[in-house]
Enzyme design. Sequence first.
Site, PDB file in Angstrom:
ATOM      1  N   GLU A   1      50.422  96.375  25.755  1.00  0.00           N
ATOM      2  CA  GLU A   1      50.808  97.043  26.991  1.00  0.00           C
ATOM      3  C   GLU A   1      51.943  98.022  26.692  1.00  0.00           C
ATOM      4  O   GLU A   1      52.971  97.655  26.156  1.00  0.00           O
ATOM      5  CB  GLU A   1      51.273  95.974  27.987  1.00  0.00           C
ATOM      6  CG  GLU A   1      52.001  96.510  29.175  1.00  0.00           C
ATOM      7  CD  GLU A   1      52.641  95.379  29.997  1.00  0.00           C
ATOM      8  OE1 GLU A   1      52.515  94.195  29.647  1.00  0.00           O
ATOM      9  OE2 GLU A   1      53.287  95.728  30.991  1.00  0.00           O
TER      10      GLU A   1
ATOM     11  N   ASP B   1      53.597  91.800  28.471  1.00  0.00           N
ATOM     12  CA  ASP B   1      54.874  91.187  28.831  1.00  0.00           C
ATOM     13  C   ASP B   1      54.637  89.852  29.525  1.00  0.00           C
ATOM     14  O   ASP B   1      53.630  89.668  30.196  1.00  0.00           O
ATOM     15  CB  ASP B   1      55.641  92.101  29.812  1.00  0.00           C
ATOM     16  CG  ASP B   1      56.133  93.364  29.120  1.00  0.00           C
ATOM     17  OD1 ASP B   1      56.166  93.376  27.876  1.00  0.00           O
ATOM     18  OD2 ASP B   1      56.469  94.335  29.826  1.00  0.00           O
TER      19      ASP B   1
ATOM     20  N   ASP C   1      55.577  88.711  32.186  1.00  0.00           N
ATOM     21  CA  ASP C   1      55.972  88.768  33.598  1.00  0.00           C
ATOM     22  C   ASP C   1      54.757  89.020  34.487  1.00  0.00           C
ATOM     23  O   ASP C   1      53.613  89.031  34.008  1.00  0.00           O
ATOM     24  CB  ASP C   1      57.045  89.861  33.809  1.00  0.00           C
ATOM     25  CG  ASP C   1      56.507  91.238  33.423  1.00  0.00           C
ATOM     26  OD1 ASP C   1      55.302  91.355  33.135  1.00  0.00           O
ATOM     27  OD2 ASP C   1      57.296  92.200  33.410  1.00  0.00           O
TER      28      ASP C   1
ATOM     29  N   ASP D   1      53.637  91.685  36.057  1.00  0.00           N
ATOM     30  CA  ASP D   1      52.871  92.876  35.694  1.00  0.00           C
ATOM     31  C   ASP D   1      52.013  92.617  34.467  1.00  0.00           C
ATOM     32  O   ASP D   1      50.854  93.019  34.406  1.00  0.00           O
ATOM     33  CB  ASP D   1      53.813  94.048  35.390  1.00  0.00           C
ATOM     34  CG  ASP D   1      54.131  94.820  36.660  1.00  0.00           C
ATOM     35  OD1 ASP D   1      53.537  94.480  37.703  1.00  0.00           O
ATOM     36  OD2 ASP D   1      54.977  95.743  36.597  1.00  0.00           O
TER      37      ASP D   1
END
Length: 644
Positions: A432, A505, A507, A509
């Site tokens: 990403e 990541d 998280d 997102d």
Amino acid sequence: MSTDTNTNAEYGADQIQILEGLEAVRKRPGMYIGSTSVRGLHHLVYEIVDNAVDEALAGYCDTIEVQIHEDNSITVIDDGRGIPVGINHKAGLPAVEVVFTVLHAGGKFGGGGYKVSGGLHGVGASVVNALSNWLEVQIFHEGKVYQQRYERGNTMYPLKVVGECDPEKSGTQVTFSPDGSIFEETVYDYDTLKQRLREMAFLTKGLKIRLVDERSGMEQEEEFHYEGGIKEFVTYLNRSKEALYPDVIYCEGEKNGVYVEVAMQHNDSYGDSTYSFVNNITTPEGGTHLAGFRNALTKTFNEYAKSNKILKENETALSGDDIREGLTAIISVKISEPQFEGQTKQKLGNSEARGAVDSVVSEQLTYFLEQNPVVAKSICEKSLLAQRAREAARKARDLTRRKTALEGMSLPGKLADCSDKDPKNCEIFIVEGDSAGGSAKTARSRATQAILPLRGKILNVEKARLDKIYGNAEIKAMITAFGTGIHDDFDISKLRYHKIIIMTDADVDGAHISTLMLTFLYRFMPELIRQGHVYLAKPPLFKIEKNKKVWYAYDEIELNKILTEIGRDGNNKIQRYKGLGEMDPEQLWETTMDPETRVLERVTIDEETSSEIDLTFTTLMGDKVEPRREFIETNAKYVQNLDI
Ligand code: 1YM
């Protein structure tokens, strides 16, 4: 029916033969329930519930209750006729004892009804008994309560009357405790049972199924009851989509001994969500019933479109794919002797099912379209749009194909490829963001690790038409990098990397991007997931530093464990990583990419409850794992419903 429970001269002799039978199940449990994993554990419940559902299908039972007890034993209760308590003369034992102690007696002693025997299902109560520490059955019949207990398949006492009940009441109650020496796991998952039981309730209209979890701290219960049956199933599957017309189209009928039910409704998406069942069992590979449905659908809509001048004589006919764009459909057939084919025995083979579904659907759908011209027109128009988009996509695809032929394998510009050319040794990280991509390129082992950075969110393939999907740069880059092609061109032998590792990541997102990526892979190259080539990288969430020593924690539990080990004092420096970009290449290598120390999760598809595809992630460790990470080994199960 006479009941003789106290004296039975042949009892001992019969028992010997019976025990040998069940011993075979305990020796090779996988042969009877597929596996001894959690999946097999849950199968035990389905086997018992199946018998109760059969009783409902026969018209004698309307409520089934499943209870999960504190010790993970399970009770299933139905209000049917009760398993017969009279002597079965062939076996010289009460019928109920035969049901639980004779292998393959789960069927109704010689066919009849809609009992299933195929695939992993329908192996019956005796298999559950064989694989349980203990099992108790109670039968409520003509004012009496009968009971028998078995331990590891052994009968503990002859069937006896243990009490009285309301003479109006009848039914069967089975409680069992799975054998912990056979199953890898003996803890039941409420949600897994819930999904399957809900599916069962949809498929058996009118039947009430209750699920009760009594375990402390987890107390909950639900009841599934759908008077509309599979019509409500379609509404449920379309719940997060916009329906193209308000009513669910429904066809029902019986032909050549096949009972057919079909429910369908189009929505604003572009996928085809058709699920087929035979005797309430999912057939992920389809078969004759699905073929009959598809044929009827294509034929009926083309006839309608032509005779109503929506499609002109000289125009290309609508293809099945065009008509099924955005369709949610359930095909459910009941058949007395289903034959299952294919590698996994999940494909219906009976040829009479094809004709039956075709004829019931053609006839009733033609009538429906004539009665509902507005709905008919909107489906035809959506199909025409799909036809045009498919044509545009074909042109785009031809163009890329020609390009590849001319330029050889033109790999995407952003790909940092590895030098080793043996796919078995190679892995590709889909990363990403460009900045994390940069760190990964520096950190990687150039021989075997390739890096493909993707910019931001990738296209949601559930919400886009094919021409747009093929035109998307990130998706094109992945397709060319993998080398396999897609759809009809897909060829797994051309796969350039045996590990495809999604690295995002840790998280929200990142999780969303992983989901979009997995959706793409699942819809376009499902074989990659089925054959175990797709993984998720697991970057750490925390870095802990103390006296120049460094630890990484992959979640809060691990963070606490480390802090307890090293002492919670002022010398600890804890950093929470917000993204991959915050790690320098060396840290990224050490924590997330180094095959020796990293943690990977392999993505698998749980095809059992096919209407709610579950992607399950099992944690795999690097070869040499520091002991402190061992606890992560308890499978991190993360379930993603692609239909939401
Ligand atoms: C909680 C589990 O097993 N219910 C159940 C099973 C049977 C019957 C009724 C039943 C079937 C028939 C006649 C028949 C079974 N009976 C047999 C067998 N619930 C649960 N409820 N009378 C009762 O099919 O003719 C096998 S299953 F073989 F004994 F008839």
